[in-house]
Design a protein around this motif. Structure first.
Motif, short mmCIF file in Angstrom:
data_model
loop_
_atom_site.label_atom_id
_atom_site.label_comp_id
_atom_site.label_asym_id
_atom_site.label_seq_id
_atom_site.Cartn_x
_atom_site.Cartn_y
_atom_site.Cartn_z
N SER A 11 15.67 -42.87 40.70
CA SER A 11 14.95 -41.91 40.60
C SER A 11 14.11 -41.43 39.20
O SER A 11 14.68 -42.05 37.87
N ALA A 12 13.94 -40.09 39.57
CA ALA A 12 13.00 -39.11 37.93
C ALA A 12 13.84 -38.58 37.68
O ALA A 12 13.95 -38.59 36.17
N SER A 13 15.14 -37.66 38.20
CA SER A 13 16.38 -37.57 37.17
C SER A 13 16.96 -38.03 36.52
O SER A 13 16.44 -39.84 35.58
N PHE A 14 18.04 -38.18 35.56
CA PHE A 14 17.95 -38.67 33.61
C PHE A 14 19.51 -39.29 34.61
O PHE A 14 20.09 -39.03 34.90
N GLU A 15 19.51 -40.57 34.16
CA GLU A 15 20.02 -41.32 33.87
C GLU A 15 21.25 -41.05 33.47
O GLU A 15 22.52 -41.39 33.90
N GLU A 16 21.42 -40.15 32.91
CA GLU A 16 22.57 -40.35 32.08
C GLU A 16 24.13 -39.31 33.08
O GLU A 16 25.21 -39.85 32.88
N TYR A 17 22.66 -38.68 33.47
CA TYR A 17 24.38 -37.43 34.91
C TYR A 17 23.96 -38.61 36.42
O TYR A 17 24.81 -37.91 36.79
N LEU A 18 22.93 -39.31 35.80
CA LEU A 18 23.41 -40.38 37.59
C LEU A 18 24.45 -41.58 37.56
O LEU A 18 24.74 -41.68 38.51
#
Length: 198
Positions: free
Chosen positions: A111-118
């Protein structure tokens, strides 16, 4: 016998809505969120019109919202966000994910979303995670990216840097946008699933 591997995009594929804006609202509150969107409207419009790249617009926003945040406190908030994030997941996507688990396949969220919340979600689902990471200096977030934005061609690069795809019998890929096409191309035609989940 070789194991299969399945790559899942996140926003729009597994989720019913965009997770990044939802996370920012959770982190900073509605008032700061909407004010931030307003003062960055020219950047968002530039992105929507194709003048600015996805990564540039996203990094400008992340600098505004995240810069100066204590790294440890940020991760605590990411853990708290998990309860909200889980409410966005599509049942059909989870069913397919669990089907892969029953097959004994390796499953990777890309995902392009942030690893920190994934990562808290991936930890709970017991799957791997590849995403965009945020830079931390002197124990605080800079708001900049610690790696290239995990979007488009970068998804394929990150996958192939982490996994030797020759080691897997079948490659599955699930996506819902043009930013997933390079990842989808890693799978054979019959195992590419575009906008597969309702």
């Amino acid at each position: 016998m070789k194991q299969n591997i399945a790559f899942f995009d996140f926003d729009g594929t597994i989720t019913r809505r965009d997770s990044l804006f939802l996370f920012v609202k959770f982190l900073v509150g509605h008032r700061k969120f909407y004010w931030g969107i307003l003062i960055h409207l020219h950047i968002l419009l530039g992105y929507l019109m194709g003048v600015l790249k996805n990564s540039y617009a996203k990094e400008r926003l992340s600098e505004y919202f995240f810069k100066g945040y204590e790294g440890k406190e940020f991760l605590i908030e990411c853990e708290k966000f998990l309860t909200i994030l889980k409410t966005t997941l599509k049942d059909s996507a989870l069913e397919r994910l669990y089907w892969h688990k029953q097959q004994g396949d390796k499953i990777v969220l890309v995902s392009a979303s942030f690893e920190e919340y994934l990562i808290p979600l991936c930890r709970e689902l017991q799957i791997d995670c590849i995403g965009t990471a945020l830079e931390v200096k002197n124990a605080k977030l800079t708001g900049r990216f610690a790696c290239a934005n995990c979007y488009g061609k970068e998804k394929s690069i990150r996958i192939q840097n982490k996994y030797d795809l020759k080691d897997y019998a079948k490659i599955y890929a699930y996506g819902d946008s043009s930013g997933d096409k390079e990842m989808l191309a890693l799978a054979s035609i019959e195992n590419r699933f575009y906008k597969f989940f309702k």
